[in-house]
Design an enzyme around this catalytic site. Structure first.
Site, PDB file in Angstrom:
ATOM      1  N   SER A   1       0.871  -1.177   0.000  1.00 26.70           N
ATOM      2  CA  SER A   1       0.000   0.000   0.000  1.00 26.70           C
ATOM      3  C   SER A   1       0.905   1.223   0.000  1.00 26.70           C
ATOM      4  O   SER A   1       2.077   1.151   0.393  1.00 26.70           O
ATOM      5  CB  SER A   1      -0.937  -0.005   1.215  1.00 26.70           C
ATOM      6  OG  SER A   1      -0.219  -0.195   2.419  1.00 26.70           O
TER       7      SER A   1
ATOM      8  N   GLU B   1       1.317   5.647   0.553  1.00 24.53           N
ATOM      9  CA  GLU B   1       0.781   6.895   1.088  1.00 24.53           C
ATOM     10  C   GLU B   1       1.197   8.067   0.204  1.00 24.53           C
ATOM     11  O   GLU B   1       2.350   8.173  -0.199  1.00 24.53           O
ATOM     12  CB  GLU B   1       1.285   7.129   2.515  1.00 24.53           C
ATOM     13  CG  GLU B   1       0.801   8.454   3.111  1.00 24.53           C
ATOM     14  CD  GLU B   1       1.326   8.707   4.512  1.00 24.53           C
ATOM     15  OE1 GLU B   1       0.891   7.969   5.427  1.00 24.53           O
ATOM     16  OE2 GLU B   1       2.170   9.614   4.687  1.00 24.53           O
TER      17      GLU B   1
ATOM     18  N   ASP C   1      -1.540  15.959  15.048  1.00 23.86           N
ATOM     19  CA  ASP C   1      -0.570  16.705  15.852  1.00 23.86           C
ATOM     20  C   ASP C   1      -1.258  17.849  16.583  1.00 23.86           C
ATOM     21  O   ASP C   1      -2.280  18.368  16.116  1.00 23.86           O
ATOM     22  CB  ASP C   1       0.529  17.281  14.949  1.00 23.86           C
ATOM     23  CG  ASP C   1       1.372  16.195  14.294  1.00 23.86           C
ATOM     24  OD1 ASP C   1       1.504  15.117  14.908  1.00 23.86           O
ATOM     25  OD2 ASP C   1       1.887  16.425  13.184  1.00 23.86           O
TER      26      ASP C   1
ATOM     27  N   PHE D   1      12.970  14.471  10.741  1.00 23.75           N
ATOM     28  CA  PHE D   1      11.592  14.054  10.990  1.00 23.75           C
ATOM     29  C   PHE D   1      11.553  12.905  11.993  1.00 23.75           C
ATOM     30  O   PHE D   1      10.670  12.846  12.853  1.00 23.75           O
ATOM     31  CB  PHE D   1      10.933  13.637   9.678  1.00 23.75           C
ATOM     32  CG  PHE D   1       9.457  13.378   9.803  1.00 23.75           C
ATOM     33  CD1 PHE D   1       8.579  14.381  10.178  1.00 23.75           C
ATOM     34  CD2 PHE D   1       8.941  12.107   9.563  1.00 23.75           C
ATOM     35  CE1 PHE D   1       7.220  14.135  10.301  1.00 23.75           C
ATOM     36  CE2 PHE D   1       7.586  11.853   9.690  1.00 23.75           C
ATOM     37  CZ  PHE D   1       6.727  12.879  10.055  1.00 23.75           C
TER      38      PHE D   1
ATOM     39  N   HIS E   1       3.727  -1.140   3.800  1.00 28.66           N
ATOM     40  CA  HIS E   1       3.155   0.176   3.521  1.00 28.66           C
ATOM     41  C   HIS E   1       4.291   1.167   3.267  1.00 28.66           C
ATOM     42  O   HIS E   1       5.164   1.349   4.119  1.00 28.66           O
ATOM     43  CB  HIS E   1       2.306   0.651   4.701  1.00 28.66           C
ATOM     44  CG  HIS E   1       1.597   1.947   4.445  1.00 28.66           C
ATOM     45  ND1 HIS E   1       0.474   2.030   3.660  1.00 28.66           N
ATOM     46  CD2 HIS E   1       1.860   3.217   4.867  1.00 28.66           C
ATOM     47  CE1 HIS E   1       0.053   3.289   3.622  1.00 28.66           C
ATOM     48  NE2 HIS E   1       0.892   4.027   4.336  1.00 28.66           N
TER      49      HIS E   1
END
Length: 303
Positions: free
Chosen positions: A17, A19, A111, A221, A271
Site C-alpha cells: 500500500s 501513502e 498533531d 523528521f 506500507h
C-alpha cells in the site's frame, strides 16, 4: 542482512500500500498524478491520502481521494484527524467521504494545533482521542478503519506499554488495521509485534517503510516522531549531501535490503510512505517481485 536472494522471494508476492499527500499547487498536482499513475499498475491493496494539521488540507485531501475513486482503479483510504474540530464537523467529513465512494479511513488524533512538541488540547466539542474517532467512524458507516502504531512509542506516551494500551483502545473501538511509524531496524518492529500480540491485539500491523530521499530531512523528521536512526544508516549516507545520484542509489539499496529482510521473516504486507515520489518505491517493489498486473498475468500464462 542477506538482501538479494530472488529464488526465495519469487513465490511470495507481497501486498503493498502507498501513502500520498495532497498537492499544494498546480505543479505538485501534475507531479502527484504522474506518480500515482506510475504506481497504480502494481495493484496496491489501498493507497492513503494524508490530512493536514488541524484539517488544513481538508478540501485538497477530499478532492484527491474523490479523483482516485472516479479516475483510477485504486482503493483510496482518506486520512482523518480530530484536531481543532467538533464532532459535528468531523462527522460531516466522514459523510462526505462516504458520498464520494470512500469506504476506508485512516483515523488519527493528529498533531497538536501548536505543532509537534506542544501540548495537545482536544476540541471542547470534539473527539478527544483516536479511539473516540474510530468509534464515531464505525457508527457513521461500514468503513474499514486503519490506525497508527508506534514501534518505538508515540513521542507523547509515557512508555511503550502505555502506548500499546492506547492501541488496544483503538482496536476495541473498531479499528481493523494499523500502520506503523517508519523504522530502520527491523528487530524494533518484530519486538513490538511480539508485545502487541502478547496483549491480545490481532489486527494486521503493517510495517511503515520510508525510502530515504533526503537523509538529513528524514533524520530530522525521525527525531520529531520518536523514530531512531541507527548509526550504520547515517554512515551509509555520509558525504553524499551534494551527490544526489549516488544518494538515490544508496537509498534504493538500503530500502531494498530492509524490505527483503522483512519478507524473509514472514511479512506479507508493506506500507510505503512515498513522499509523492514513485521511482524508488517502484524499483523496490520490482526487486521483491511485484510487477505491473499485466506483466504478472503474462508471466503466469507463460508458466
Amino acid at each position: 542482512m542477506n538482501a538479494f536472494r530472488p529464488s526465495r522471494h519469487g513465490s511470495r508476492r507481497p501486498r503493498v500500500s502507498f501513502e500520498f499527500f495532497p498537492p499544494k499547487n498546480e505543479e505538485m498536482e501534475v507531479s502527484l498524478w504522474e506518480n500515482v499513475r506510475r504506481l497504480e499498475p502494481l495493484g496496491p491493496a489501498f493507497v492513503s491520502v494524508t490530512y493536514g494539521a488541524g484539517g488544513s488540507t481538508r478540501e485538497r485531501t477530499h478532492n484527491t481521494v474523490k479523483r482516485m475513486v472516479d479516475e483510477t482503479s485504486l482503493k483510496p483510504a482518506a486520512h482523518l484527524t480530530c484536531v481543532s474540530a467538533s464532532c459535528g464537523e468531523v462527522d460531516e467529513v466522514i459523510r462526505a467521504y462516504w458520498a464520494a465512494g470512500v469506504r476506508h479511513i485512516v483515523a488519527l488524533r493528529g498533531d497538536p494545533a501548536g505543532g509537534l512538541g506542544t501540548v495537545y488540547e482536544p476540541h471542547p466539542q470534539g473527539y478527544h482521542q483516536t479511539s473516540d474517532l474510530v468509534a464515531g467512524i464505525r457508527k457513521a458507516g461500514d468503513f474499514e478503519v486503519t490506525v497508527s502504531a508506534y514501534p518505538e512509542k508515540h513521542p507523547e506516551a509515557v512508555s511503550l506499554d502505555a502506548d500499546i494500551d492506547a492501541l488496544k483502545k483503538k482496536v476495541d473501538a473498531g479499528a481493523t488495521r494499523a500502520i506503523s511509524q517508519f523504522f530502520f531496524d527491523n528487530d524494533v518492529y518484530f519486538r513490538y509485534l511480539d508485545k502487541v500480540r502478547a496483549r491480545g491485539i490481532e489486527i494486521p500491523i503493517l510495517p511503515g517503510i520510508v525510502p530515504v530521499q533526503n537523509f538529513k530531512q528524514t533524520a530530522g523528521f525521525a527525531r520529531k516522531t520518536g523514530a531512531s536512526v541507527p548509526q550504520w544508516l547515517a554512515d551509509r549516507f555520509e558525504g553524499l549531501e551534494d551527490d544526489p545520484a549516488t544518494r538515490r542509489l544508496v537509498a534504493a539499496a538500503v530500502c531494498a535490503e530492509q524490505v527483503l529482510d522483512l519478507i524473509d521473516r514472514g511479512v506479507s504486507d508493506l506500507h510505503f510512505y512515498t513522499m509523492n515520489k514513485a521511482d524508488l518505491v517502484y524499483a523496490i517493489c520490482h526487486l521483491v517481485g511485484l510487477k505491473p498486473e499485466k506483466a504478472q498475468a503474462q508471466q503466469v500464462a507463460a508458466e
